[in-house]
Design an enzyme around this catalytic site. Structure first.
Site, PDB file in Angstrom:
ATOM      1  N   HIS A 157       0.710  -1.007   0.094  1.00 50.96           N
ATOM      2  CA  HIS A 157       0.021   0.032   0.180  1.00 50.96           C
ATOM      3  C   HIS A 157       0.778   1.120   0.009  1.00 50.96           C
ATOM      4  CE1 HIS A 157      -3.623   2.505   1.383  1.00 50.96           C
ATOM      5  NE2 HIS A 157      -2.669   3.156   1.880  1.00 50.96           N
ATOM      6  N   GLU A 158       2.009   1.411   0.892  1.00 47.99           N
ATOM      7  CA  GLU A 158       2.605   2.163   0.973  1.00 47.99           C
ATOM      8  C   GLU A 158       3.829   2.692  -0.345  1.00 47.99           C
ATOM      9  OE1 GLU A 158       1.748   4.572   2.995  1.00 47.99           O
ATOM     10  OE2 GLU A 158       0.606   3.291   4.169  1.00 47.99           O
ATOM     11  N   HIS A 161       2.201   4.379  -2.826  1.00 51.53           N
ATOM     12  CA  HIS A 161       2.235   5.890  -2.683  1.00 51.53           C
ATOM     13  C   HIS A 161       3.772   6.392  -3.284  1.00 51.53           C
ATOM     14  CE1 HIS A 161      -1.360   6.420  -0.679  1.00 51.53           C
ATOM     15  NE2 HIS A 161      -1.215   5.828   0.493  1.00 51.53           N
ATOM     16  N   ASP A 168      -4.898   7.317  -1.330  1.00 50.40           N
ATOM     17  CA  ASP A 168      -5.502   6.797  -0.814  1.00 50.40           C
ATOM     18  C   ASP A 168      -7.077   6.794  -1.373  1.00 50.40           C
ATOM     19  OD1 ASP A 168      -3.833   5.677   1.322  1.00 50.40           O
ATOM     20  OD2 ASP A 168      -3.867   7.437   2.319  1.00 50.40           O
TER      21      ASP A 168
END
Length: 934
Positions: A157-158, A161, A168
């Site tokens: 998830h990170e 980014h 998000d």
């Protein structure tokens, strides 16, 4: 033209990764190599942290591979262990890795509240982030797995980014969005993720949420509790903790109605669409066969070893460069380089000379001895590779290898043979920081620093900007140890007429004050100027209290012994030019943190690129923080200085408009477009906090804290998210000042005579839409936004173009021309930064309950340069329900008389129920009273 655009995209992509992320990550055949994870030196030794990192990376590689349709995985990771941990045989040596340039940092949160993993993102959609932050507790406390999900999934998830610049798909500030009359949904992607809307009560119990009549959204405090068992496979950027979630949202599953940052900043493109547009995707393909396990190397930090490699060729005698070199290098040795570091000095001209081998900084006398070896004379040619070769010899005096050491290379000349030592430098494992002095320094310097992960600076022959001292003052260890971090409080220089004054104040705030130095320099006189300094308690210092350099270098230094915290506050200074002609006077003030328990306020300047091709703008960022918490409300300015010519001052903003992506995240930003010539431009940032307006805030881009799950129809809540006291988080930080060099960047392609009007207005990023009147025949909408400029965020645009659609995808850049045009003939643009409003009534409107209308705007200047299409704003049309004109035969009609009779005969509960029903029936089709809300 297409070839030029491809080249430009490639160059910007590469420099973005280096300039903003500081990353040395490479993508080879789908495998990410050299991901750097560093542990903060303040973290106590704990093998469970290392074991957790290993497990997280292994799981993340497999999860990433499946999530990207077998396209990407993690091949190698380097974990940097701090010097404070004991050495072990299995640990390797650190080379070019550092805490300040890591992809992932492991550090305690300031104030010890919360373990939310997050990624610090500076740029817009598709632009890489700065770093990922995990806390030690997140890595070792298994009770958090139910809150965030498995660590490998969180890492992916990170990583999305950080690497691909996506955002998000939830929104803590707008957790719900309206989909119709008295109907709302949780902000999420995909919308297929099911769950219940629950309001936690103080008793520990829960109840179902109610929809508020005014907003059409769920009441405050309502939480969406997902079902543990789902059928939806997306999305990782919403809730990767769900077992069924294994994919990113694509154009088939993306929720275009969700009020999240992904939709706002990426113009309603799905996460997978953004990833597909990346350079990574373009250079990769699907992988067949089993994946190798990631290689995880453990590297141990070591004592800092630095060799100054300084040009003393004949040209260094011009413009007093050799004297200024000694002034600046002396600041580095006396004030910047950390205690216990090892320092050596090499000079070069046609040949190179070792002035002194490595000496460990254990006392002030060692610093003074090292400073005595700094050069004062110049002559000969320029042989940069010879200087580097001698520098490697010096650092080998401490270690058998050059890996993990640093060289500070300064030169003002060119060397046609510089590329001959590139292979040696590349394989050395040494970090090389470069300082280009004057307009003719070799263009290969940036290549040396970029290939080794070093910093690059440029200083002009103008003394007013104090650029050379600023460059040396910014070369700190990058270890993350703020107790040893040198902090520049003041850096100022001006040309002062005879008997004139350089005066001002320096604020020593409560977070600094240890090992404080005041340094005064002057350009012409053989004797010092008049120096007057007064501390907050009234004690006065003069030039007699300063140590005057006895080698005619024209500098004076005052050290405040111990900690200056006994005298925090405003120190006033006044320096008088006692020379017979005008000369440049300058002051530099540095200090270190006052207490290990109180993190200092820090400013870190960055750029979106270090190699710009005209007319692409350069975005300048300044991250202002205290202990990883953003600091907002400061006044931040950047000075951009070309290699020749007049410096330009630029105000940086944290407003969420123009170049700034998110409001109040402690990252201040602005576009720079004042290109006057090709070559190097240097950046210096100044930060001031005044009048009790400066405070800390929480990080905004935090991983979702899952409140609970519905399992077998039963709501099982997690522990409430720990919250810091708001007064503590937003405590007033008082007055302070900081200065820092942001390094330098190169510009190519500026046309002769300077730029023409080729710069468009900047993209509007804060467009908002609101339905004002939904009761009549015509719907009135209010649009609001911050005005862009004529040239990005400077000046005033000529006109606006606004369009609307019921489909947000029709308002993207590529489709904008086909959307419905709004009449803006009476709309006049304001100056950049001014808030604008515009009300209008659409000529045609679909009068259906729950209809969502989308709006976008772009600005155009007088030369018809057209800005990018704005973010897409959304407004939902709610129609009032009308009473039927004749009663239905099956529907009883209630009047006030019958209700009064019924009310007499029933309980209080029934009275309330009937009264509520009556109000609903009687008020159908009628407007709400603004006085009563009924």
């Amino acid at each position: 033209g297409e070839l030029f655009r491809s080249f430009k995209l490639e160059q910007n992509s590469k420099s973005l990764l280096h300039g903003v992320m500081g990353s040395m990550v490479k993508l080879q055949n789908g495998g990410f190599e050299n991901i750097v994870i560093t542990i903060h030196p303040g973290i106590s030794e704990d093998d469970s942290i290392l074991n957790s990192i290993k497990g997280m990376i292994k799981e993340a590689s497999s999860y990433l591979f499946n999530a990207t349709n077998q396209r990407f995985y993690i091949n190698s990771v380097k974990v940097v262990i701090p010097l404070t941990w004991q050495s072990k045989p299995e640990y390797g040596r650190v080379t070019t890795e550092s805490y300040d340039k890591a992809d992932v940092i492991v550090a305690d949160p300031y104030l010890k509240y919360g373990d939310d993993p997050y990624t610090l993102q500076y740029g817009g959609c598709g632009e890489p982030g700065r770093y990922i932050h995990f806390t030690p507790n997140f890595l070792t406390n298994d009770s958090l797995l139910s809150v965030y999900g498995s660590r490998g999934r969180i890492f992916v998830h990170e990583w999305a980014h950080l690497r691909w610049g996506v955002f998000d798909e939830y929104n803590m500030n707008a957790p719900f969005y309206a989909t119709g009359p008295q109907k709302a949904e949780a902000t999420r992607c995909s919308a297929g993720i099911s769950g219940q809307y629950i309001l936690p009560l103080k008793t520990g119990k829960t109840r179902k949420c109610k929809v508020e009549h005014r907003t059409g959204l769920y009441e405050a405090g309502c939480q969406f509790i997902p079902n543990k068992v789902q059928t939806a496979s997306s999305s990782i950027m919403y809730m990767q903790s769900l077992p069924s979630v294994t994919k990113f949202c694509d154009n088939n599953t993306h929720n275009i109605q969700a009020t999240n940052m992904q939709n706002k900043l990426c113009n309603y493109r799905s996460t997978w669409e953004v990833i597909m547009d990346s350079a990574d995707f373009a250079s990769s393909s699907a992988i067949n066969g089993p994946l190798p396990d990631p290689t995880i190397s453990l590297l141990h930090s070591q004592d800092r070893v630095v060799c100054l490699v300084l040009d003393v060729s004949g040209s260094m005698g011009s413009y007093n460069r050799i004297g200024r070199l000694k002034q600046a290098a002396e600041v580095f040795i006396q004030q910047i380089i950390e205690k216990d570091s090892w320092v050596g000095i090499v000079t070069f001209q046609s040949s190179a000379t070792i002035k002194t081998g490595l000496k460990q900084i254990t006392s002030d006398s060692v610093r003074e001895t090292l400073a005595s070896y700094l050069p004062t004379t110049a002559g000969g040619g320029t042989y940069i590779c010879g200087g580097l070769k001698k520098g490697f010899e010096v650092v080998r005096q401490r270690y058998s290898t050059t890996e993990g050491c640093e060289i500070v290379l300064l030169t003002d000349g060119e060397d046609s043979s510089i590329s001959s030592c590139f292979p040696t430098v590349q394989s050395s494992g040494t970090i090389i920081h470069t300082i280009a002095l004057g307009p003719n320094a070799d263009p290969g310097l940036e290549k040396l620093s970029n290939m080794t992960g070093g910093l690059n600076f440029a200083a002009t022959d103008s003394l007013d900007t104090n650029g050379l001292i600023d460059a040396f003052s910014s070369i700190s260890s990058g270890s993350g140890d703020t107790t040893q971090l040198p902090i520049q409080l003041e850096s100022k220089g001006e040309t002062i007429a005879p008997r004139g004054w350089l005066d001002g104040t320096v604020i020593i705030d409560k977070t600094v004050g240890n090992d404080t130095f005041f340094v005064i320099t002057w350009s012409l006189s053989t004797y010092p100027p008049g120096i007057f300094l007064k501390d907050p308690k009234g004690r006065k210092y003069s030039e007699a209290d300063f140590t005057i350099d006895n080698t005619n270098v024209r500098s004076a230094r005052l050290q405040i012994k111990g900690t200056a915290e006994v005298n925090p506050g405003r120190w006033t200074y006044a320096v008088m030019n006692t020379h017979s002609t005008s000369q440049v006077l300058s002051i530099t003030v540095t200090s270190r943190t006052a207490s290990a328990s109180l993190p200092p306020l820090i400013v870190k300047p960055y750029m979106n690129t270090d190699n710009s091709v005209y007319p692409s703008p350069v975005v300048i960022y300044a991250e202002v923080s205290q202990g990883l918490l953003p600091v907002i409300g400061a006044n931040v300015t950047a000075t951009v200085e070309p290699q020749t010519g007049t410096p330009v001052e630029l105000q940086l903003f944290d407003s969420g408009t123009g170049a700034d992506i998110q409001k109040n995240d402690g990252i201040y930003s602005a576009y720079f477009i004042n290109f006057t010539l090709n070559g190097r431009y240097s950046i210096k940032v100044r930060v001031e906090g005044k009048d009790e307006t400066v405070r800390r805030v929480r990080r905004q881009s935090q991983a979702l804290y899952v409140p609970g799950y519905v399992e077998d129809g039963v709501v099982k809540m997690n522990a409430p998210r720990p919250e810091a006291n708001e007064d503590e988080i937003q405590a007033n930080l008082g007055d302070f000042s900081r200065t820092a060099s942001g390094g330098s960047f190169m510009v190519q392609g500026v046309p002769p005579g300077g730029p023409t009007d080729v710069f468009p207005p900047c993209k509007i990023t804060d467009l908002a839409a609101e339905l004002l009147d939904d009761s009549g025949d015509d719907d009135t909408f209010l649009l609001s936004w911050t005005a862009p400029g004529d040239n990005y965020d400077i000046g005033k645009a000529d006109r606006y173009e606004i369009k609307l659609s019921e489909n947000p995808l029709a308002l993207r850049n590529e489709n904008f021309h086909n959307a419905t045009l709004v009449n803006t003939s009476e709309l006049i643009p304001e100056s950049a930064g001014v808030k604008q409003n515009f009300t209008f009534k659409p000529e045609k409107s679909t009068k259906e309950n729950g209809t969502a209308l989308y709006f976008a705007i772009r600005a155009i200047d007088r030369s018809n340069n057209t800005g990018e299409v704005s973010n897409i704003a959304r407004a939902v049309l709610f129609l009032p329900m009308e009473l039927p004109t004749t009663p239905s035969p099956t529907t009883p009609v209630l009047d006030t008389v019958s209700i009064i009779v019924i009310a007499v005969c029933v309980s209080v509960i029934t009275i309330c129920l009937i009264a509520s029903i009556t109000v609903c029936i009687v008020c159908k089709g009628r407007k709400r009273s603004p006085e009563t809300g009924l």
